[in-house]
Design a protein around this motif. Structure first.
Motif, PDB file in Angstrom:
ATOM      1  N   UNK A  36       0.876  -1.101   0.112  1.00 14.81           N
ATOM      2  CA  UNK A  36      -0.034   0.000   0.006  1.00 14.81           C
ATOM      3  C   UNK A  36       0.676   1.596  -0.036  1.00 14.81           C
ATOM      4  N   UNK A  37       0.506   2.225  -0.915  1.00 12.46           N
ATOM      5  CA  UNK A  37      -0.549   2.257  -1.681  1.00 12.46           C
ATOM      6  C   UNK A  37      -0.058   1.456  -3.079  1.00 12.46           C
ATOM      7  N   UNK A  38      -1.114   1.044  -3.854  1.00 11.60           N
ATOM      8  CA  UNK A  38      -0.546   0.422  -5.259  1.00 11.60           C
ATOM      9  C   UNK A  38      -0.095   1.385  -5.789  1.00 11.60           C
ATOM     10  N   UNK A  39       0.376   0.763  -6.896  1.00 10.53           N
ATOM     11  CA  UNK A  39       1.300   1.737  -8.025  1.00 10.53           C
ATOM     12  C   UNK A  39       0.334   2.061  -9.299  1.00 10.53           C
ATOM     13  N   UNK A  46      -0.515   8.729  -6.576  1.00  9.64           N
ATOM     14  CA  UNK A  46       0.286   7.984  -6.188  1.00  9.64           C
ATOM     15  C   UNK A  46       1.466   8.501  -5.230  1.00  9.64           C
ATOM     16  N   UNK A  47       1.749   7.744  -3.987  1.00 10.39           N
ATOM     17  CA  UNK A  47       2.773   8.163  -3.239  1.00 10.39           C
ATOM     18  C   UNK A  47       3.626   6.990  -2.506  1.00 10.39           C
ATOM     19  N   UNK A  48       4.929   7.147  -1.943  1.00  7.38           N
ATOM     20  CA  UNK A  48       5.649   6.421  -1.284  1.00  7.38           C
ATOM     21  C   UNK A  48       5.454   6.831   0.313  1.00  7.38           C
ATOM     22  N   UNK A  49       5.395   5.697   1.223  1.00  8.60           N
ATOM     23  CA  UNK A  49       5.301   6.066   2.457  1.00  8.60           C
ATOM     24  C   UNK A  49       6.271   6.969   3.027  1.00  8.60           C
ATOM     25  N   UNK A  50       7.525   6.950   2.638  1.00  8.02           N
ATOM     26  CA  UNK A  50       8.587   7.520   3.265  1.00  8.02           C
ATOM     27  C   UNK A  50       8.652   8.941   3.017  1.00  8.02           C
TER      28      UNK A  50
END
Length: 291
Positions: A36-39, A46-50
């Motif tokens: 999560x999240x899917x790409x 869309x985003x990356x947790x970091x």
């Protein structure tokens, strides 16, 4: 329910001119241990947790099953669970994700527009307090389902229809925010109070006695009444009298003194002063202006 439904919309100038428009909406079931999240979202979403994410629009996200975390620039990290809603604000950094252990089921709608900006900028919802609990009510879910159906079928004017439904959804959430777990009791008590005020519009009324008859302290009654109406019980009662006096001024030949006496005002002078304070006109000016 399908595990995934998403719709990202083309928004045209006429939609933007309406002042409130939907950019995207969807529902997703995230299973335990699922990435999560899917790409497969558009690049803007869309985003990356970091790294987290910043959007140029409002998002409303409802979690109906599971748990996870939400974090924003203003709130820090917050636990999210079944029934919670969180709001995402334009240009505010945020990130969120379900627990690997439970996953979650999410519904969301993204929206923009001048009306949306005014509606949320007036303090009804704030980036400092974006979380609401116990929002998985039948009414909230019905609003989401109606939006999904509209955007599945895309009938004529569907964006305008959807904007109204989304405003209704926000109103429902604001009521939950204000009323908490006592909405039904609050509605019942305030409705009874309004009815008693109207029945006693032609005389004075003891609001503290009314509160006792309704089974609450006056302080609680006053707070709950103002929460629902935006004004105190006394101010509401006086406004009722003013509205009734307008009716008498326009539909009868009674003079100002007679109307003041009929509606239980302590004096003609007080009625005149209050009427002008609430309407900007004296009773006589109001009668002449309307004719």
């Amino acid at each position: 329910m399908k595990n995934k439904y998403r719709k990202y919309l083309m928004v045209f100038d006429q939609d933007k001119k309406w002042g409130f428009f939907i950019n995207n909406l969807g529902r997703t079931v995230i299973s335990p241990n699922q990435d999560y999240p899917s790409k497969d979202h558009p690049d803007d979403y869309v985003f990356e947790w970091s790294k987290g994410r910043v959007l140029d629009e409002f998002h409303l996200v409802l979690i109906t099953k599971g748990e996870g975390v939400f974090e924003s620039e203003q709130t820090g990290k917050k636990r999210i669970s079944d029934g919670d809603v969180f709001l995402l604000f334009p240009r505010v950094w945020h990130r969120y994700k379900p627990s690997k252990k439970t996953g979650w089921t999410e519904r969301w709608v993204g929206f923009s527009g001048e009306i949306a900006n005014q509606f949320l900028a007036n303090g009804f919802f704030t980036a400092e307090e974006p979380l609401l609990s116990k929002c998985n009510t039948e009414s909230v879910l019905n609003h989401f389902n109606t939006l999904f159906k509209l955007f599945d079928e895309e009938p004529f004017g569907f964006q305008r229809l959807a904007s109204g439904i989304c405003v209704q959804l926000m109103a429902e959430l604001y009521n939950i925010k204000q009323g908490g777990n006592n909405i039904e009791d609050l509605n019942s008590m305030i409705s009874k109070a309004k009815s008693l005020m109207y029945k006693n519009i032609k005389q004075s009324i003891d609001l503290e006695k009314m509160a006792t008859e309704l089974g609450v302290s006056y302080s609680k009654f006053r707070i709950d009444f103002k929460t629902q109406t935006g004004v105190s019980p006394l101010q509401y009662y006086l406004l009722l009298k003013i509205e009734k006096s307008k009716e008498l001024l326009l539909n009868s030949n009674k003079n100002q003194k007679e109307i003041a006496y009929e509606l239980g005002f302590e004096s003609d002078f007080y009625f005149n002063r209050l009427f002008k304070q609430k309407t900007g006109l004296t009773p006589g000016q109001f009668r002449n202006f309307q004719k």
